[in-house]
Design a protein around this motif. Sequence first.
Motif, PDB file in Angstrom:
ATOM      1  N   ILE A   1      86.301  38.301  36.080  1.00 17.27           N
ATOM      2  CA  ILE A   1      85.320  38.133  35.020  1.00 17.27           C
ATOM      3  C   ILE A   1      86.037  38.328  33.686  1.00 17.27           C
ATOM      4  N   PRO A   2      86.087  37.327  32.802  1.00 15.55           N
ATOM      5  CA  PRO A   2      86.859  37.441  31.559  1.00 15.55           C
ATOM      6  C   PRO A   2      86.508  38.660  30.724  1.00 15.55           C
ATOM      7  N   SER A   3      85.234  39.030  30.635  1.00 13.82           N
ATOM      8  CA  SER A   3      84.849  40.186  29.810  1.00 13.82           C
ATOM      9  C   SER A   3      85.412  41.488  30.383  1.00 13.82           C
ATOM     10  N   GLN A   4      85.513  41.582  31.703  1.00 14.01           N
ATOM     11  CA  GLN A   4      86.087  42.781  32.320  1.00 14.01           C
ATOM     12  C   GLN A   4      87.590  42.853  32.043  1.00 14.01           C
ATOM     13  N   ALA A   5      88.265  41.687  32.103  1.00 16.53           N
ATOM     14  CA  ALA A   5      89.692  41.650  31.781  1.00 16.53           C
ATOM     15  C   ALA A   5      89.918  41.956  30.303  1.00 16.53           C
ATOM     16  N   ARG A   6      89.025  41.439  29.448  1.00 17.94           N
ATOM     17  CA  ARG A   6      89.169  41.680  28.002  1.00 17.94           C
ATOM     18  C   ARG A   6      89.071  43.153  27.665  1.00 17.94           C
ATOM     19  N   ALA A   7      88.255  43.880  28.409  1.00 18.00           N
ATOM     20  CA  ALA A   7      88.101  45.316  28.157  1.00 18.00           C
ATOM     21  C   ALA A   7      89.371  46.089  28.501  1.00 18.00           C
ATOM     22  N   ARG A   8      90.233  45.487  29.326  1.00 19.40           N
ATOM     23  CA  ARG A   8      91.490  46.148  29.705  1.00 19.40           C
ATOM     24  C   ARG A   8      92.667  45.681  28.857  1.00 19.40           C
ATOM     25  N   LEU A   9      92.389  44.843  27.885  1.00 14.82           N
ATOM     26  CA  LEU A   9      93.433  44.318  26.995  1.00 14.82           C
ATOM     27  C   LEU A   9      93.270  44.892  25.599  1.00 14.82           C
ATOM     28  N   THR A  10      94.353  45.468  25.076  1.00 18.20           N
ATOM     29  CA  THR A  10      94.365  45.959  23.699  1.00 18.20           C
ATOM     30  C   THR A  10      95.392  45.167  22.911  1.00 18.20           C
ATOM     31  N   LEU A  11      94.928  44.466  21.878  1.00 20.33           N
ATOM     32  CA  LEU A  11      95.822  43.707  21.012  1.00 20.33           C
ATOM     33  C   LEU A  11      96.180  44.561  19.805  1.00 20.33           C
ATOM     34  N   VAL A  12      97.481  44.633  19.499  1.00 20.51           N
ATOM     35  CA  VAL A  12      97.952  45.444  18.374  1.00 20.51           C
ATOM     36  C   VAL A  12      98.724  44.557  17.406  1.00 20.51           C
TER      37      VAL A  12
END
Length: 524
Positions: free
Chosen positions: A110-121
Amino acid sequence: MTQPHSVGRPLSQLDDDERYRLFDHLQLTMPAVWESMRLGLEDESVVVVPSISIEGPVPKSGTIMQAMEERALFLLLLLRQPRLRMIYVTSQPVSEAIVQYYLGLLPGVIPSQARARLTLVPVGDASPASLSSKLLARPKLLREIRSLIPNPARSHLIPYNTTARERDVALHLGIPMYGADPRLADLGSKSGCRRTFEELGVRCPVGVEDLHSVDDIVAAVQNMRVRRPTLSQAIVKLNEGVSGSGNAVVDLHGLPDIGSAEEADAIADRVLGMSLEDETLTLARYLDAFAANGGIVEERISGARLTSPSVQMRALPDGTVELLSTHDQLLGGKSGQSYLGCVFPADPAYAARIAESAMVIGRHLVTLGVLGRFAVDFVAVQDDNGQWTDYAIELNLRKGGTTHPFLTLQFLTDGSYDGRRGVFLTPSGSPKFLVATDHLEDDRLRGLTVEDLFDIVVNNGLHFDQARRSGVVFHMISCLTECGRIGMTAVGDSPEDARELYDRASAVLLRESEAALREEAVVG
């Protein structure tokens, strides 16, 4: 685990020997970190710092550098591992639309679940300096990144290439680095490559390494003419040149006789008139870089048909080396030496043979402590009788232009490369092929925005289809509007299918670009 601050002084106060002692201790943890990545633990993470930390005289655009950093966004496909957290660092913010594009490619996630585990700096620095240099100039930001790592014992740094700068980033973060020890960098220089090939008995062009001046080049060419009297062209290469940009062609036709009194002066004239692959460079700047960092000169291989294949491998923390893939590189530029893209897999006429030679090199590198992905580039030449001869010409101790297309294919299909047969197969046994480029460039493309691109992809059926496991994946998207440039990987069920997808995607983008630039009549 010993951390950088355990010596009681800031990293800036430590000399290289002290830094490497800490780095060596940190790298000893890499096997345990690597094994933990297979366990699906809640606190596992990776830190991606795709810094293009390569010395050279070539001026760089901040926008192109950002796009090169985003070229590694295929690593977001690692987020299909349901618990993995990723910290991805770039010079400038990455468009959320681009992030969602990659997450939308994830199979079974699920893209939203993956997005929650990604931090962009984002650093917020658009200068063309390397990303690692920008980070090291900002210790507070490095501390913030370190605070985002859930457990340093289950995390590692993924760089693009490895220099002392990436080593220092790893030390600041307190995590090991999945990449070659910077002290081994000379192995990947043009001079180091030639020494390794000759030591291992791997065929390479006639040439001479460890040169620093025009006089050195002249003497080397004289030596080469004795060994190869039919020599008609030579290539001068900067030790640290990338993608052919550090190369120059020397025309040797019609020189005085070998050993004659006029030979040296005539060769010097040809060297001073050599044709630089990078037309933005002056000869003076090129020779300054050659004097500072050294280089080589070698025979330019020629024949009835010439190709430029490469072999990709990786050295694992347990000391083993794996054959990953073979590619035929697509070259262009002024003299056909600049990397533009690749076709996968390489021609079966020589794929298995170059893989065998490359693995000889790979097994040697593992004994020296090399870690991570690397590639060996070849030139293959076919004679009038149809026979192929291959020459090793370069060793890249870093990710290269063929890395992201192959890993994109691998991550999206769960397939693997069979080196003996020279084919890539999905788990169901279906073969897959690709054609990729970093350089679809045309001023007309400046008329498109990122959102336009995604509309065009969907409306024209170009998007990667998980059911068929074929389609087109785009990269370097952020330089589309400013630079009129984009990269793409076309995946098909046959070489012809992949090429048709590639050609169709190119044609569609250019057609839609023209439509976007078309002016409407002004209504008075």
